[in-house]
Design a protein around this motif. Structure first.
Motif, PDB file in Angstrom:
ATOM      1  N   LYS A  21     -36.844 -23.165  -8.629  1.00 55.46           N
ATOM      2  CA  LYS A  21     -37.277 -24.513  -9.012  1.00 55.46           C
ATOM      3  C   LYS A  21     -36.751 -24.903 -10.394  1.00 55.46           C
ATOM      4  N   SER A  22     -36.914 -23.994 -11.344  1.00 57.71           N
ATOM      5  CA  SER A  22     -36.462 -24.324 -12.698  1.00 57.71           C
ATOM      6  C   SER A  22     -34.941 -24.433 -12.743  1.00 57.71           C
ATOM      7  N   THR A  23     -34.255 -23.566 -12.010  1.00 64.74           N
ATOM      8  CA  THR A  23     -32.792 -23.619 -11.969  1.00 64.74           C
ATOM      9  C   THR A  23     -32.327 -24.949 -11.380  1.00 64.74           C
ATOM     10  N   SER A  34     -36.232 -26.561 -18.557  1.00 60.49           N
ATOM     11  CA  SER A  34     -37.258 -25.683 -18.026  1.00 60.49           C
ATOM     12  C   SER A  34     -36.716 -24.266 -18.080  1.00 60.49           C
ATOM     13  N   ILE A  35     -37.537 -23.296 -18.408  1.00 63.46           N
ATOM     14  CA  ILE A  35     -36.990 -21.955 -18.538  1.00 63.46           C
ATOM     15  C   ILE A  35     -36.908 -21.264 -17.180  1.00 63.46           C
ATOM     16  N   THR A  36     -35.957 -20.371 -17.043  1.00 59.88           N
ATOM     17  CA  THR A  36     -35.809 -19.632 -15.791  1.00 59.88           C
ATOM     18  C   THR A  36     -35.869 -18.152 -16.103  1.00 59.88           C
ATOM     19  N   THR A  42     -42.684 -17.819 -14.078  1.00 61.34           N
ATOM     20  CA  THR A  42     -42.323 -18.128 -15.448  1.00 61.34           C
ATOM     21  C   THR A  42     -42.821 -19.513 -15.852  1.00 61.34           C
ATOM     22  N   THR A  43     -42.787 -20.420 -14.885  1.00 60.40           N
ATOM     23  CA  THR A  43     -43.150 -21.789 -15.220  1.00 60.40           C
ATOM     24  C   THR A  43     -44.637 -21.992 -15.050  1.00 60.40           C
ATOM     25  N   ARG A  44     -45.309 -22.388 -16.096  1.00 61.27           N
ATOM     26  CA  ARG A  44     -46.753 -22.586 -15.993  1.00 61.27           C
ATOM     27  C   ARG A  44     -47.118 -24.048 -16.132  1.00 61.27           C
ATOM     28  N   ILE A  61     -40.670 -33.362 -11.600  1.00 57.29           N
ATOM     29  CA  ILE A  61     -41.778 -32.566 -12.094  1.00 57.29           C
ATOM     30  C   ILE A  61     -41.660 -31.178 -11.497  1.00 57.29           C
ATOM     31  N   ASP A  62     -41.591 -30.198 -12.349  1.00 60.23           N
ATOM     32  CA  ASP A  62     -41.454 -28.802 -11.928  1.00 60.23           C
ATOM     33  C   ASP A  62     -42.856 -28.211 -11.897  1.00 60.23           C
ATOM     34  N   THR A  63     -43.429 -28.077 -10.713  1.00 58.94           N
ATOM     35  CA  THR A  63     -44.813 -27.586 -10.638  1.00 58.94           C
ATOM     36  C   THR A  63     -44.858 -26.077 -10.830  1.00 58.94           C
TER      37      THR A  63
HETATM   38 MG    MG Z   1     -39.743 -21.787 -12.848  1.00 57.46          MG
END
Ligand code: MG
Ligand code: GDP
Length: 298
Positions: A21-23, A34-36, A42-44, A61-63
């Protein structure tokens, strides 16, 4: 401001931890927002990325990765994601080309069934599989939910297979919500904290990545340099020693890598000072969760 024929809308990216997702978000934006990491979860936070075109604006939006709630933190992450589904124009449900639907995917599909928002099945990591393996996978997923579109992509290889244009067709006419040069509405200090946390993820192992949180305690912009003081919180005294490392070597490495990335992102020279602090049970502590942005302040 409303221009004639201009389209805009909100798109949620959902999927099991680690599907990319972040990628995908970074690929859509062309910059690191967004960090990967190769470790799941990783994503909070909800991170918005903004793609601006002459005729449209897409706000992504990266959930947080959805999975069975264990800690209070995870429960809140699921609540946030569910709320997001209903607020957006399109949901991108991201899966991996090299994995058949598993319990994690089914859990998400069950929740998707409860919302009216159109869902696109985005099959990521197609670079990892033979083309022939895609059709059976598509068929299997199609029995689980009626997806509006199915789009194979490789976020890592920058191959998005017309994803943006397909989304555009589903967006209503709407205003330009953000200035064209803006990539995210996340404050710089949040991005700085995420980068430090990314380095903790990269450089530690076992339970440490999941037991740590980063809080920017101060961020001061001076003419020549931006001074950032950040605290890395861990759960136990023993973890503190590990994060600091022998003669402080690991903490120094975390700091150096984070500083370089933050400098690139903010385009300024950065002085980064890191501390490691022990806060037992921080994942159950509402004040702490608010501080790192997991509980949103109204
Ligand atoms: Mg992520
Ligand atoms: P998230 O947890 O869903 O946000 O997943 P991440 O974006 O952090 O990615 C998890 C891992 O999958 C990272 O190691 C990525 O480099 C990798 N990854 C993401 N997209 C692709 C892709 O298209 N192909 C391949 N081979 N790996 C990918």
């Amino acid at each position: 401001m409303q221009e004639k024929g201009f389209r805009s809308g909100f798109i949620a990216i959902v999927g099991r931890p680690n599907v990319g997702k972040s990628t995908l978000l970074n690929c859509l934006l062309g910059e690191k927002v967004s960090i990967t990491s190769s470790k799941p979860q990783t994503t909070r936070n909800r991170i918005r990325g903004i793609v601006s075109r002459p005729d449209a604006q897409l706000i992504f939006i990266d959930t947080p990765g959805i999975h069975k709630p264990v800690h209070r933190m995870n429960e809140l992450m699921v609540e946030t994601a569910l709320r997001t589904y209903n607020e957006v124009d399109v949901i991108l449900f991201l899966v991996e080309a090299n994995e058949r639907p598993g319990p994690g995917d089914r859990f998400i599909i069950e929740t998707l069934a409860q919302v009216a928002t159109p869902v696109f099945l985005v099959i990521n990591k197609v670079d990892l599989v033979e083309k022939e393996r895609l059709l059976p996978l598509i068929q299997e997923f199609s029995t689980l939910h009626s997806f509006e579109e199915i789009i194979p992509v490789s976020a890592l290889k920058n191959d998005l297979g017309g994803l943006v244009d397909t989304i555009l067709k589903r967006l209503p006419e709407g205003p330009r919500y953000f200035p064209d040069d803006q990539l995210t509405d996340q404050p710089e200090r949040f991005i700085a904290a995420e980068i430090v946390r990314e380095k903790v993820f990269e450089l530690t192992k076992d339970e440490i990545p999941y037991s740590s949180a980063v809080v920017i305690e101060s961020m001061k912009e001076e003419p020549e340099i931006t001074r950032i003081h950040a605290a890395i919180f861990v759960d136990r005294e023993s973890q503190k020693g590990i994060v600091i490392g022998k003669n402080g070597a690991l903490l120094k490495e975390i700091g150096t890598r984070a500083r370089l990335d933050i400098e690139k992102l903010l385009g300024v020279k950065v002085f980064l000072q890191l501390w490691v602090k022990v806060k037992k049970g921080w994942r159950e502590d509402d004040r702490m969760l608010k501080n790192i942005g997991i509980i949103e302040e109204e």
